[in-house]
Design a protein around this motif. Sequence first.
Motif, PDB file in Angstrom:
ATOM      1  N   LEU A  46      35.002  19.514  75.181  1.00  0.00           N
ATOM      2  CA  LEU A  46      35.093  18.749  76.419  1.00  0.00           C
ATOM      3  C   LEU A  46      35.371  17.287  76.095  1.00  0.00           C
ATOM      4  CD1 LEU A  46      31.992  20.216  78.327  1.00  0.00           C
ATOM      5  CD2 LEU A  46      34.344  21.075  78.299  1.00  0.00           C
ATOM      6  N   PHE A  47      36.330  16.715  76.819  1.00  0.00           N
ATOM      7  CA  PHE A  47      36.671  15.304  76.680  1.00  0.00           C
ATOM      8  C   PHE A  47      36.497  14.625  78.045  1.00  0.00           C
ATOM      9  CE2 PHE A  47      38.892  17.496  73.325  1.00  0.00           C
ATOM     10  CZ  PHE A  47      38.827  16.635  72.241  1.00  0.00           C
ATOM     11  N   PRO A  48      36.403  13.302  78.074  1.00  0.00           N
ATOM     12  CA  PRO A  48      36.259  12.614  79.363  1.00  0.00           C
ATOM     13  C   PRO A  48      37.398  12.949  80.316  1.00  0.00           C
ATOM     14  CG  PRO A  48      35.815  11.106  77.557  1.00  0.00           C
ATOM     15  CD  PRO A  48      36.332  12.375  76.932  1.00  0.00           C
ATOM     16  N   ALA A  49      37.094  12.929  81.600  1.00  0.00           N
ATOM     17  CA  ALA A  49      38.093  13.237  82.624  1.00  0.00           C
ATOM     18  C   ALA A  49      39.282  12.290  82.508  1.00  0.00           C
ATOM     19  CB  ALA A  49      37.470  13.123  84.017  1.00  0.00           C
ATOM     20  N   GLY A  50      40.462  12.843  82.663  1.00  0.00           N
ATOM     21  CA  GLY A  50      41.670  12.042  82.614  1.00  0.00           C
ATOM     22  C   GLY A  50      42.199  11.771  81.219  1.00  0.00           C
ATOM     23  N   THR A  51      41.551  12.310  80.190  1.00  0.00           N
ATOM     24  CA  THR A  51      42.021  12.089  78.821  1.00  0.00           C
ATOM     25  C   THR A  51      43.378  12.758  78.616  1.00  0.00           C
ATOM     26  OG1 THR A  51      39.743  12.033  78.002  1.00  0.00           O
ATOM     27  CG2 THR A  51      41.489  12.412  76.390  1.00  0.00           C
ATOM     28  N   ASP A  52      44.304  11.999  78.051  1.00  0.00           N
ATOM     29  CA  ASP A  52      45.642  12.534  77.768  1.00  0.00           C
ATOM     30  C   ASP A  52      45.685  12.946  76.303  1.00  0.00           C
ATOM     31  OD1 ASP A  52      48.262  13.247  77.659  1.00  0.00           O
ATOM     32  OD2 ASP A  52      49.079  11.261  78.072  1.00  0.00           O
ATOM     33  N   LEU A  53      45.784  14.255  76.061  1.00  0.00           N
ATOM     34  CA  LEU A  53      45.766  14.785  74.697  1.00  0.00           C
ATOM     35  C   LEU A  53      47.120  15.349  74.272  1.00  0.00           C
ATOM     36  CD1 LEU A  53      42.347  16.708  74.821  1.00  0.00           C
ATOM     37  CD2 LEU A  53      42.795  14.523  73.692  1.00  0.00           C
ATOM     38  N   HIS A  54      48.143  15.204  75.097  1.00  0.00           N
ATOM     39  CA  HIS A  54      49.410  15.866  74.814  1.00  0.00           C
ATOM     40  C   HIS A  54      50.015  15.416  73.477  1.00  0.00           C
ATOM     41  CE1 HIS A  54      49.074  16.673  79.139  1.00  0.00           C
ATOM     42  NE2 HIS A  54      49.840  17.717  78.900  1.00  0.00           N
ATOM     43  N   ASP A  55      49.817  14.167  73.088  1.00  0.00           N
ATOM     44  CA  ASP A  55      50.398  13.666  71.841  1.00  0.00           C
ATOM     45  C   ASP A  55      49.376  13.588  70.714  1.00  0.00           C
ATOM     46  OD1 ASP A  55      52.884  13.341  73.065  1.00  0.00           O
ATOM     47  OD2 ASP A  55      52.374  11.339  73.787  1.00  0.00           O
ATOM     48  N   HIS A  56      48.193  14.160  70.919  1.00  0.00           N
ATOM     49  CA  HIS A  56      47.160  14.115  69.881  1.00  0.00           C
ATOM     50  C   HIS A  56      47.609  14.947  68.674  1.00  0.00           C
ATOM     51  CE1 HIS A  56      43.280  14.481  67.861  1.00  0.00           C
ATOM     52  NE2 HIS A  56      42.853  13.490  68.621  1.00  0.00           N
ATOM     53  N   PRO A  57      47.385  14.472  67.455  1.00  0.00           N
ATOM     54  CA  PRO A  57      47.839  15.204  66.268  1.00  0.00           C
ATOM     55  C   PRO A  57      47.313  16.634  66.185  1.00  0.00           C
ATOM     56  CG  PRO A  57      47.195  12.976  65.686  1.00  0.00           C
ATOM     57  CD  PRO A  57      46.796  13.163  67.110  1.00  0.00           C
ATOM     58  N   LEU A  58      46.069  16.876  66.593  1.00  0.00           N
ATOM     59  CA  LEU A  58      45.522  18.232  66.527  1.00  0.00           C
ATOM     60  C   LEU A  58      46.162  19.154  67.569  1.00  0.00           C
ATOM     61  CD1 LEU A  58      41.694  17.691  65.903  1.00  0.00           C
ATOM     62  CD2 LEU A  58      43.516  18.147  64.249  1.00  0.00           C
ATOM     63  N   VAL A  59      46.700  18.555  68.626  1.00  0.00           N
ATOM     64  CA  VAL A  59      47.394  19.356  69.641  1.00  0.00           C
ATOM     65  C   VAL A  59      48.814  19.661  69.179  1.00  0.00           C
ATOM     66  CG1 VAL A  59      48.265  19.379  72.020  1.00  0.00           C
ATOM     67  CG2 VAL A  59      45.991  18.478  71.526  1.00  0.00           C
ATOM     68  N   THR A  60      49.486  18.677  68.617  1.00  0.00           N
ATOM     69  CA  THR A  60      50.868  18.880  68.196  1.00  0.00           C
ATOM     70  C   THR A  60      50.980  19.848  67.021  1.00  0.00           C
ATOM     71  OG1 THR A  60      50.720  16.896  66.796  1.00  0.00           O
ATOM     72  CG2 THR A  60      51.603  16.623  69.025  1.00  0.00           C
ATOM     73  N   ASN A  61      49.925  19.934  66.178  1.00  0.00           N
ATOM     74  CA  ASN A  61      49.999  20.876  65.052  1.00  0.00           C
ATOM     75  C   ASN A  61      49.364  22.231  65.372  1.00  0.00           C
ATOM     76  OD1 ASN A  61      47.185  20.639  64.814  1.00  0.00           O
ATOM     77  ND2 ASN A  61      47.271  19.353  62.983  1.00  0.00           N
ATOM     78  N   GLY A  62      48.925  22.430  66.624  1.00  0.00           N
ATOM     79  CA  GLY A  62      48.426  23.733  67.048  1.00  0.00           C
ATOM     80  C   GLY A  62      46.964  23.989  66.764  1.00  0.00           C
ATOM     81  N   SER A  63      46.233  22.991  66.278  1.00  0.00           N
ATOM     82  CA  SER A  63      44.802  23.187  66.007  1.00  0.00           C
ATOM     83  C   SER A  63      43.979  23.173  67.289  1.00  0.00           C
ATOM     84  CB  SER A  63      44.296  22.098  65.050  1.00  0.00           C
ATOM     85  OG  SER A  63      44.959  22.180  63.802  1.00  0.00           O
ATOM     86  N   LEU A  64      44.407  22.400  68.269  1.00  0.00           N
ATOM     87  CA  LEU A  64      43.772  22.381  69.591  1.00  0.00           C
ATOM     88  C   LEU A  64      44.779  22.878  70.618  1.00  0.00           C
ATOM     89  CD1 LEU A  64      41.739  19.015  69.781  1.00  0.00           C
ATOM     90  CD2 LEU A  64      40.892  21.312  69.290  1.00  0.00           C
ATOM     91  N   ILE A  65      44.311  23.717  71.529  1.00  0.00           N
ATOM     92  CA  ILE A  65      45.153  24.261  72.589  1.00  0.00           C
ATOM     93  C   ILE A  65      44.670  23.688  73.916  1.00  0.00           C
ATOM     94  CG2 ILE A  65      46.069  26.344  73.658  1.00  0.00           C
ATOM     95  CD1 ILE A  65      46.663  26.118  70.678  1.00  0.00           C
ATOM     96  N   LEU A  66      45.573  23.040  74.654  1.00  0.00           N
ATOM     97  CA  LEU A  66      45.209  22.503  75.961  1.00  0.00           C
ATOM     98  C   LEU A  66      45.103  23.670  76.938  1.00  0.00           C
ATOM     99  CD1 LEU A  66      47.421  19.291  76.118  1.00  0.00           C
ATOM    100  CD2 LEU A  66      45.083  19.562  75.288  1.00  0.00           C
TER     101      LEU A  66
END
Length: 410
Positions: free
Chosen positions: A245-265
């Motif tokens: 869980l992250f704070p409301a409104g957090t933009d994670l689209h360009d986060h390194p863990l998201v771009t490399n597939g470690s985190l799934i939005l």
Amino acid sequence: MPKKPVGILKRNARIAKSRKPRRVTERAADSSKPDIKRGNPPAPPKPKPVLQEPRQYPFWTCQSEVDRQAAACLSKILASDANKRNGKTIKSLALAPHIKAKKAVYAVTCQTLSYLPVIQQVLSKTTLLSVEQLQPAVAFVITYELLFGQGCRIKGKAEKAIFGLKAELQEYLQDVLTEAGVEHVDELLSANVAKDWPRTARVNLLKISVAEALAWLRSPPLEHQKLATLGNKATVDELLPDVLLFPAGTDLHDHPLVTNGSLILQSKASCLPAHALAAQPGWQVLDACAAPGNKTTHVAALVGGKGSVLAFDRDPKRLDRLKANAAATGATNIVAQQADFLSLDMCSDELREVRGVILDPSCSGSGTCHSRMDHLLPSKGQAGAEQEAARLQSLAAFQVHSHHALNAQR
């Protein structure tokens, strides 16, 4: 008449042969030009070219690009809501590829919808909505900017028409508050303001563990040290152990863990089915309506490399999207096939080892209504209970086919 001597005739023939043929110029070949010698009549004069006037748009538009695109989104959303069609969502319109300032357009669209009941009451006291060139959505967005937003720096015809009544609109707003018996407009919007839902992201266990993800977030590499502040705010969901869980409104689209597939939005509602199934490592699971694949890849992560997921979808384009998501997340244990789940023989040898079934047919969407911002739609604030009940009844009739999944061998 005496004949000419042969010598003179031969000389004239040589002269005629030596002469070059007459060149026909464009001027001589132009039959439109009068040729007095030939006796051609003069051609009628050519009509003068008519200068085309610049294209006139029948409706006034917002001068600000953000407000203009927000008004276009708002118009489509209100039309879809009025027709009881659920195909248009705020996010799908405001965050579309052609939208340049996505965050700003999304914010103005949501805020205008939040204040829409009050804006409509204020405008009903004027004649602005009767102006033929002023579309309602444009009037709503500009009125929001005037009364509750940041104003309009560039003013066209629409802005001038509304800002010309600034004093009257502010007075009408005060009248609305007085009639409702409140002092501030936020008191009127209490039921229409979005709750601050946290931003969720699923840890892809095929690539990283929850502990490793938290360690990276809280102590990122040197080139990503600025993300440490955000990482320290991440917490593990109390119900779903692989969801952060992250704070409301957090933009994670360009986060390194998201771009490399470690985190799934992925929303929390979308993460529930895989845990409800309680799939164990080594299981073979069947996903009946697999695309686009968030639940499929989630189950694949839970069953691990020794397990597998048989993913079916009858739409070839959606199946391609599923395969792309599987490749991006490293889910090599997914076997994607194009087929209609209802046509499968659940007792066949191919499906004999299936231990669980994920079935995600068309649903009510209640689990994602807050992320779609459906609570802002006018129909949600009106007496739409009967229409909603009829829609759910129709949906239940469609879902009756899901009993096919119960035929799977245990």
